[in-house]
Design a protein around this motif. Sequence first.
Motif, PDB file in Angstrom:
ATOM      1  N   GLU A 104       0.818  -1.221   0.000  1.00 44.22           N
ATOM      2  CA  GLU A 104       0.000   0.000   0.000  1.00 44.22           C
ATOM      3  C   GLU A 104       0.849   1.268   0.000  1.00 44.22           C
ATOM      4  O   GLU A 104       0.562   2.223  -0.723  1.00 44.22           O
ATOM      5  N   ARG A 105       1.910   1.267   0.790  1.00 45.29           N
ATOM      6  CA  ARG A 105       2.791   2.445   0.867  1.00 45.29           C
ATOM      7  C   ARG A 105       3.407   2.766  -0.489  1.00 45.29           C
ATOM      8  O   ARG A 105       3.519   3.921  -0.895  1.00 45.29           O
ATOM      9  N   MET A 106       3.829   1.736  -1.211  1.00 45.80           N
ATOM     10  CA  MET A 106       4.443   1.942  -2.519  1.00 45.80           C
ATOM     11  C   MET A 106       3.389   2.291  -3.574  1.00 45.80           C
ATOM     12  O   MET A 106       3.664   3.037  -4.502  1.00 45.80           O
ATOM     13  N   GLU A 107       2.198   1.769  -3.415  1.00 47.46           N
ATOM     14  CA  GLU A 107       1.103   2.147  -4.317  1.00 47.46           C
ATOM     15  C   GLU A 107       0.792   3.629  -4.149  1.00 47.46           C
ATOM     16  O   GLU A 107       0.564   4.342  -5.125  1.00 47.46           O
ATOM     17  N   ARG A 108       0.820   4.122  -2.910  1.00 48.46           N
ATOM     18  CA  ARG A 108       0.616   5.560  -2.666  1.00 48.46           C
ATOM     19  C   ARG A 108       1.751   6.370  -3.287  1.00 48.46           C
ATOM     20  O   ARG A 108       1.523   7.444  -3.849  1.00 48.46           O
ATOM     21  N   ALA A 109       2.960   5.854  -3.194  1.00 56.23           N
ATOM     22  CA  ALA A 109       4.108   6.535  -3.809  1.00 56.23           C
ATOM     23  C   ALA A 109       3.933   6.598  -5.325  1.00 56.23           C
ATOM     24  O   ALA A 109       4.213   7.628  -5.954  1.00 56.23           O
ATOM     25  N   LYS A 110       3.461   5.515  -5.909  1.00 57.16           N
ATOM     26  CA  LYS A 110       3.211   5.478  -7.359  1.00 57.16           C
ATOM     27  C   LYS A 110       2.175   6.539  -7.732  1.00 57.16           C
ATOM     28  O   LYS A 110       2.351   7.280  -8.706  1.00 57.16           O
ATOM     29  N   GLN A 111       1.120   6.627  -6.944  1.00 59.97           N
ATOM     30  CA  GLN A 111       0.091   7.627  -7.207  1.00 59.97           C
ATOM     31  C   GLN A 111       0.644   9.042  -7.042  1.00 59.97           C
ATOM     32  O   GLN A 111       0.263   9.951  -7.784  1.00 59.97           O
ATOM     33  N   SER A 112       1.549   9.235  -6.110  1.00 57.84           N
ATOM     34  CA  SER A 112       2.183  10.550  -5.924  1.00 57.84           C
ATOM     35  C   SER A 112       2.973  10.949  -7.164  1.00 57.84           C
ATOM     36  O   SER A 112       2.940  12.103  -7.593  1.00 57.84           O
ATOM     37  N   ILE A 113       3.697   9.982  -7.732  1.00 59.00           N
ATOM     38  CA  ILE A 113       4.467  10.262  -8.947  1.00 59.00           C
ATOM     39  C   ILE A 113       3.527  10.604 -10.099  1.00 59.00           C
ATOM     40  O   ILE A 113       3.766  11.552 -10.841  1.00 59.00           O
ATOM     41  N   ILE A 114       2.435   9.850 -10.233  1.00 60.75           N
ATOM     42  CA  ILE A 114       1.461  10.112 -11.306  1.00 60.75           C
ATOM     43  C   ILE A 114       0.851  11.497 -11.137  1.00 60.75           C
ATOM     44  O   ILE A 114       0.740  12.260 -12.098  1.00 60.75           O
ATOM     45  N   THR A 115       0.472  11.840  -9.915  1.00 56.87           N
ATOM     46  CA  THR A 115      -0.106  13.158  -9.634  1.00 56.87           C
ATOM     47  C   THR A 115       0.887  14.266  -9.966  1.00 56.87           C
ATOM     48  O   THR A 115       0.533  15.271 -10.594  1.00 56.87           O
ATOM     49  N   HIS A 116       2.140  14.083  -9.569  1.00 56.38           N
ATOM     50  CA  HIS A 116       3.183  15.069  -9.875  1.00 56.38           C
ATOM     51  C   HIS A 116       3.338  15.223 -11.390  1.00 56.38           C
ATOM     52  O   HIS A 116       3.398  16.338 -11.898  1.00 56.38           O
ATOM     53  N   TYR A 117       3.403  14.107 -12.078  1.00 48.68           N
ATOM     54  CA  TYR A 117       3.550  14.128 -13.540  1.00 48.68           C
ATOM     55  C   TYR A 117       2.378  14.885 -14.193  1.00 48.68           C
ATOM     56  O   TYR A 117       2.588  15.743 -15.039  1.00 48.68           O
ATOM     57  N   LYS A 118       1.153  14.564 -13.771  1.00 47.03           N
ATOM     58  CA  LYS A 118      -0.020  15.227 -14.347  1.00 47.03           C
ATOM     59  C   LYS A 118      -0.027  16.722 -14.048  1.00 47.03           C
ATOM     60  O   LYS A 118      -0.397  17.526 -14.894  1.00 47.03           O
ATOM     61  N   SER A 119       0.412  17.095 -12.849  1.00 45.29           N
ATOM     62  CA  SER A 119       0.429  18.521 -12.510  1.00 45.29           C
ATOM     63  C   SER A 119       1.438  19.276 -13.369  1.00 45.29           C
ATOM     64  O   SER A 119       1.207  20.425 -13.721  1.00 45.29           O
TER      65      SER A 119
END
Length: 124
Positions: A104-119
């Motif tokens: 779960e922690r790494m899945e959240r990290a993955k989502q953080s990277i995706i969010t950063h990329y989209k922003s």
Amino acid sequence: ELAEKYETIKRVRLGSLEPDHITNEMIEKRNECLVVLNDATGVTTDDIMGKKRNDDISMARQLLMWALYELYGYTTIDIGKLIHRHHTTVTYAVKSVNTGHLPERMERAKQSIITHYKSKTCSK
């Protein structure tokens, strides 16, 4: 003359005679991903870029490779050069993230990277 030939052979084996496609922009993107991963996982940049192989560090490193490949579209060879790994290691990492079940922690990290990329891409 013999020493010169030896150096040429060494450079050819290491691939340093081929053009280096690593740009400052690629390095900046890698560094941005490293900051996001550090914030999301607590794994340091030095650890991600280093040789340690414990689970959290390895997963963070795999997420970095995945992001550079899947989000930014870099080649496995270029990613390997950016993070000092063989391109087949990058291929393995991308497949692992795409097909594996991340904690779960790494899945959240993955989502953080995706969010950063989209922003970053939506703001341009």
